[in-house]
Design an enzyme around this catalytic site. Structure first.
Site, mmCIF file in Angstrom:
data_model
loop_
_atom_site.group_PDB
_atom_site.id
_atom_site.type_symbol
_atom_site.label_atom_id
_atom_site.label_comp_id
_atom_site.label_asym_id
_atom_site.label_seq_id
_atom_site.Cartn_x
_atom_site.Cartn_y
_atom_site.Cartn_z
ATOM 1 N N SER A 1 -1.154 -14.677 21.150
ATOM 2 C CA SER A 1 -0.234 -15.494 20.367
ATOM 3 C C SER A 1 -0.377 -15.298 18.852
ATOM 4 C CB SER A 1 -0.456 -16.947 20.785
ATOM 5 O OG SER A 1 0.416 -17.807 20.155
ATOM 6 N N ASP B 1 3.743 -14.274 19.925
ATOM 7 C CA ASP B 1 4.286 -14.048 21.266
ATOM 8 C C ASP B 1 5.604 -14.806 21.473
ATOM 9 O OD1 ASP B 1 3.034 -16.513 21.324
ATOM 10 O OD2 ASP B 1 2.331 -16.323 23.389
ATOM 11 N N ASN C 1 3.394 -27.778 15.356
ATOM 12 C CA ASN C 1 3.386 -26.357 14.992
ATOM 13 C C ASN C 1 4.615 -25.593 15.505
ATOM 14 O OD1 ASN C 1 2.973 -25.741 17.732
ATOM 15 N ND2 ASN C 1 0.753 -25.831 17.496
HETATM 16 P P1 NG1 Z 1 -6.233 -25.730 19.189
HETATM 17 O O1 NG1 Z 1 -6.925 -24.514 18.683
HETATM 18 O O2 NG1 Z 1 -6.812 -26.352 20.414
HETATM 19 O O3 NG1 Z 1 -6.009 -26.689 18.065
HETATM 20 C C1 NG1 Z 1 -3.841 -24.537 18.934
HETATM 21 C C2 NG1 Z 1 -2.768 -25.474 18.466
HETATM 22 C C3 NG1 Z 1 -2.180 -26.164 19.659
HETATM 23 C C4 NG1 Z 1 -1.683 -25.164 20.711
HETATM 24 C C5 NG1 Z 1 -2.742 -24.121 20.993
HETATM 25 C C6 NG1 Z 1 -2.258 -22.999 21.860
HETATM 26 C C7 NG1 Z 1 -2.697 -26.820 16.397
HETATM 27 C C8 NG1 Z 1 -3.363 -27.841 15.575
HETATM 28 N N1 NG1 Z 1 -3.315 -26.484 17.558
HETATM 29 O O4 NG1 Z 1 -4.778 -25.289 19.665
HETATM 30 O O5 NG1 Z 1 -1.182 -27.021 19.226
HETATM 31 O O6 NG1 Z 1 -0.459 -24.615 20.344
HETATM 32 O O7 NG1 Z 1 -3.272 -23.565 19.789
HETATM 33 O O8 NG1 Z 1 -1.601 -21.994 21.179
HETATM 34 O O9 NG1 Z 1 -1.650 -26.322 16.020
HETATM 35 ZN ZN ZN Z 2 2.340 -18.390 20.836
#
Ligand code: NG1
Ligand code: ZN
Length: 545
Positions: free
Chosen positions: A65, A279, A373
């Site tokens: 991603s 992605d 996001n």
């Molecule tokens: P983590 O690293 O658990 O914060 C991040 C995004 C999630 C989600 C995942 C998967 C933020 C704060 N966190 O997770 O919302 O999209 O990646 O891609 O944006």
């Molecule tokens: Zn993604």
């Protein structure tokens, strides 16, 4: 059994580095690509078992991603195109971490626990992003599938949501669409063209959209799709991967976290722009105003736009369907207030990670879910789809109701309900803006975001932080929540929380307050509290100003 003998032989070609421990996190396995070959092989094995168990096609997507180009990752896709269930995430972690000599034991244990009949056929769909490591890693997945006698279909380069779509199409025997990339373009573009017929007088300027493809797969697929959209959307594609590095100084995550435009994009004042992630399952919009100020329209603004539009259509159609917006703790406080107080829609907060939002959204007739996001989609229950469809067909419906019902029907077709999809979300947003005759500035003016800041803190073990209340409160380590509470009290309209990331080895800090300076200071002070109370490593966090 011959199959197990083959697993044993082939696994030697995909050896696990001794002692390496990886977790199936928020979005599957994710780390530097050089550590992932054995994981891919084993996920090929697991997907095959999952397919035998569910008697359905399972998806395996190779991508990391928005992570740096050097990283990679893998996630499993369940029969209806959703994320794999929690029990199987646990199997994935166990299989991934089994040392070479206990691989078969762990595999047989899963087979026994799930009572899998190994004589069942299996089918696995595989896709990958544009990372240089993705081609060989997806080959390792294919090796895993073939060891256990599974059939595979390699879609090659596709966006994550395209693979989710394929899996759902296959398992619904075509009723969701046809399981080809062309089928995807056709389904979405037809719905989009139908919707934009309701906005016949758009100028070329209004049809123009600047797209930052993050130098990834989304750019490639946008190019392919352009033809299908005729001239109803005039995409100006930047960061198309022809020279720039994936996600480097561009893409949705960069724009959201840095709160600034990507490099490599030329944007005129007031021009509508958007960024995909690596992605293409996330999207954010933005523009700069005539004074050169940058304005971000994130997942919360997208959820607000789409839910307002759907709510209006439901009223016009006279359909009594319950609509809810699902958010996480990262949702801007202004968006939650606007949705609850002005729009009067149900708002529900879940843990971070789309699988949590997806499940919560399934509880409503129409569940609009978006992470701040930009990852999100809309789920329409069977009842909702049936009622919309019947209203379109009903000869006694008046013109106004029929128009609203048709708009709803085409919107359902345009939305990829399996998972957040940058291309589908973009087309929904473009259609809504066109139909409502709104500019990006009108959309932005629906409510004003509270200034906010996201930071990361390195600690020796991020698992020392445990949270509750949809991650809004820290339960451990002792004293941390009290420290956050007293810091928050110093600021106006303030809120802050911390949680361990599920995709990176960091603790994330979020703060919002009435001014940017206050949000920055609060985020910094909370970072210091994390550093001191949760075993910070390296240099102490520095103030932002
Ligand atoms: P983590 O690293 O658990 O914060 C991040 C995004 C999630 C989600 C995942 C998967 C933020 C704060 N966190 O997770 O919302 O999209 O990646 O891609 O944006
Ligand atoms: Zn993604």
């Amino acid at each position: 059994m011959a199959q197990f003998e083959e697993v044993s032989q082939k696994s030697k070609l995909h050896p696990k580095p001794e002692g390496l421990i990886l977790q199936y996190g928020t979005a599957g396995f994710r780390t530097h690509a050089k550590h992932l070959d054995h994981i891919m092989f084993r996920m090929g094995l697991l997907a095959t078992l999952r397919s035998k168990k569910t008697k359905s096609t399972i998806g395996v997507m190779v991508t990391a991603s928005h992570n740096p180009e050097e990283d990679n990752g893998v996630k499993l896709i369940d029969p209806m195109g959703e994320m794999v269930t929690a029990a199987w995430e646990d199997y994935a972690t166990r299989l991934a971490n089994a040392e070479q000599d206990s691989l078969l034991t762990v595999l047989k244990d899963i087979i026994e626990k799930e009572a899998i009949s190994m004589s069942e056929p299996a089918s696995v769909y595989i896709g990958r992003d544009t990372r240089p490591s993705s081609a060989s890693l997806s080959q390792a997945v294919l090796d895993g599938v073939s060891c256990l006698g599974g059939k595979s279909h390699d879609y090659g380069l596709v966006t994550t949501p395209q693979l989710h779509y394929m899996v759902c199409c296959c398992n619904t025997h075509g009723s969701y669409g046809s399981a080809t990339v062309e089928g995807y373009y056709q389904k979405l573009s037809q719905a989009f063209l139908q919707l934009t017929q309701n906005a016949p007088n758009r100028t070329d300027d209004q049809k123009r959209l600047v797209v930052d493809g993050a130098n990834g797969i989304g750019a490639l697929k946008m190019r392919e799709m352009e033809l299908f959209l005729r001239s109803e959307l005039q995409v100006v594609l930047s960061n198309d991967g022809s020279f720039g590095k994936l996600n480097h100084l561009c893409g949705a995550d960069y724009v959201k976290v840095q709160q600034k435009p990507p490099e490599g994009l030329s944007m005129g004042a007031r021009e509508r722009c958007c960024s995909f992630d690596g992605d293409a399952d996330r999207i954010v919009y933005y523009y700069t105003d005539s004074e050169g100020r940058f304005h971000l329209l994130d997942g919360d603004k997208i959820a607000t736009l789409i839910s307002t539009y759907l709510k209006e259509l439901l009223t016009e159609a006279g359909l009594n369907l319950q609509i809810a917006v699902i958010q996480t703790a990262y949702a801007n406080g202004s968006s939650t207030r606007y949705l609850e107080d002005v729009m009067k829609v149900t708002v529900c907060c879940t843990k971070t990670g789309v699988k949590h939002l997806h499940h919560a959204a399934q509880e409503y007739d129409i569940g609009v879910y978006f992470e701040a996001n930009g990852h999100g989609t809309v789920l329409f229950s069977r009842t909702a789809q049936k009622q919309i469809h019947e209203l379109v067909k009903d000869p006694n419906t008046n013109d106004e109701k029929k128009r609203a019902a048709k708009l709803l029907e085409n919107t359902v077709n345009l939305i990829n309900q399996t998972v957040g999809d940058a291309i589908s979300d973009m087309l929904v947003i473009e259609a809504v803006l066109a139909i409502k005759g709104m500019s990006v500035q009108d959309w932005d003016a629906i409510y004003t975001d509270l200034p906010n800041r996201q930071l990361k803190v390195k600690v020796s073990d991020r698992r020392v932080i445990d949270t509750k209340d949809a991650e809004r409160k820290a339960v451990t380590p002792e004293g941390l929540q009290e420290a956050i509470d007293s810091l928050v009290k110093k600021y106006k309209q303030a809120r802050a929380f911390v949680r361990p990331s599920g995709t990176e080895d960091v603790v994330r800090v979020y703060a919002e307050a009435d001014t940017q300076e206050a949000a920055d200071n609060l985020a910094h002070e909370v970072s210091l509290a994390v550093y001191c109370l949760a075993g910070g490593v390296g240099d102490e966090p520095k103030p932002l100003h």
